[in-house]
Motif scaffolding. Sequence first.
Motif, PDB file in Angstrom:
ATOM      1  N   ILE A   9      51.897  39.002  44.050  1.00  0.00           N
ATOM      2  CA  ILE A   9      50.609  38.536  43.530  1.00  0.00           C
ATOM      3  C   ILE A   9      49.606  39.689  43.531  1.00  0.00           C
ATOM      4  O   ILE A   9      48.854  39.866  42.591  1.00  0.00           O
ATOM      5  CB  ILE A   9      50.103  37.330  44.342  1.00  0.00           C
ATOM      6  N   MET A  12      49.669  41.968  40.527  1.00  0.00           N
ATOM      7  CA  MET A  12      49.137  41.458  39.258  1.00  0.00           C
ATOM      8  C   MET A  12      47.622  41.635  39.231  1.00  0.00           C
ATOM      9  O   MET A  12      46.864  40.686  39.282  1.00  0.00           O
ATOM     10  CB  MET A  12      49.499  39.978  39.097  1.00  0.00           C
ATOM     11  N   VAL A  15      45.423  39.772  36.596  1.00  0.00           N
ATOM     12  CA  VAL A  15      45.456  38.317  36.613  1.00  0.00           C
ATOM     13  C   VAL A  15      44.326  37.801  37.499  1.00  0.00           C
ATOM     14  O   VAL A  15      44.120  38.286  38.605  1.00  0.00           O
ATOM     15  CB  VAL A  15      46.821  37.820  37.140  1.00  0.00           C
ATOM     16  N   ASP A  19      44.299  31.979  37.329  1.00  0.00           N
ATOM     17  CA  ASP A  19      45.565  32.107  36.605  1.00  0.00           C
ATOM     18  C   ASP A  19      46.749  32.043  37.564  1.00  0.00           C
ATOM     19  O   ASP A  19      47.791  31.482  37.239  1.00  0.00           O
ATOM     20  CB  ASP A  19      45.622  33.423  35.827  1.00  0.00           C
ATOM     21  N   VAL A  20      46.606  32.625  38.735  1.00  0.00           N
ATOM     22  CA  VAL A  20      47.692  32.604  39.719  1.00  0.00           C
ATOM     23  C   VAL A  20      47.909  31.187  40.221  1.00  0.00           C
ATOM     24  O   VAL A  20      49.038  30.731  40.367  1.00  0.00           O
ATOM     25  CB  VAL A  20      47.379  33.556  40.897  1.00  0.00           C
ATOM     26  N   HIS A  25      54.395  30.150  35.502  1.00  0.00           N
ATOM     27  CA  HIS A  25      55.247  31.288  35.161  1.00  0.00           C
ATOM     28  C   HIS A  25      55.148  32.354  36.249  1.00  0.00           C
ATOM     29  O   HIS A  25      56.153  32.941  36.648  1.00  0.00           O
ATOM     30  CB  HIS A  25      54.857  31.882  33.805  1.00  0.00           C
ATOM     31  N   ASN A  26      53.934  32.598  36.739  1.00  0.00           N
ATOM     32  CA  ASN A  26      53.758  33.579  37.804  1.00  0.00           C
ATOM     33  C   ASN A  26      54.501  33.159  39.064  1.00  0.00           C
ATOM     34  O   ASN A  26      55.156  33.975  39.703  1.00  0.00           O
ATOM     35  CB  ASN A  26      52.272  33.770  38.120  1.00  0.00           C
ATOM     36  N   THR A  29      58.219  33.633  38.671  1.00  0.00           N
ATOM     37  CA  THR A  29      58.587  35.039  38.788  1.00  0.00           C
ATOM     38  C   THR A  29      58.682  35.457  40.251  1.00  0.00           C
ATOM     39  O   THR A  29      59.643  36.114  40.661  1.00  0.00           O
ATOM     40  CB  THR A  29      57.563  35.928  38.052  1.00  0.00           C
TER      41      THR A  29
END
Length: 60
Positions: A9, A12, A15, A19-20, A25-26, A29
Motif C-alpha cells: 500500500i 502506491m 493512490v 481509493d485503497v 483491485h488493490n 493485488t
Amino acid sequence: MTSLPRRAIDAMTAVTYSDVIVGTHNLDTVVAEHNSRPRKTLGWETPAERLSILLATTRQ
C-alpha cells in the motif's frame, strides 16, 4: 519490519486513501502478492501451494 500488505500500500504513492479502501483491485493485488510468497514455516512453499495440496488430499 513493515508487513507485506503495508509495504504494498505504501508503494502506491499516487493512490489516495479512499481509493485503497474502496478499490478491491488493490486489495486483490496485495493478497495475490502475499499468498505467492514462499514461507520458511511451510517448507518454502507458498500459502497457495499448501492450500492446493490440502484441498487435493481432502477430496480423496
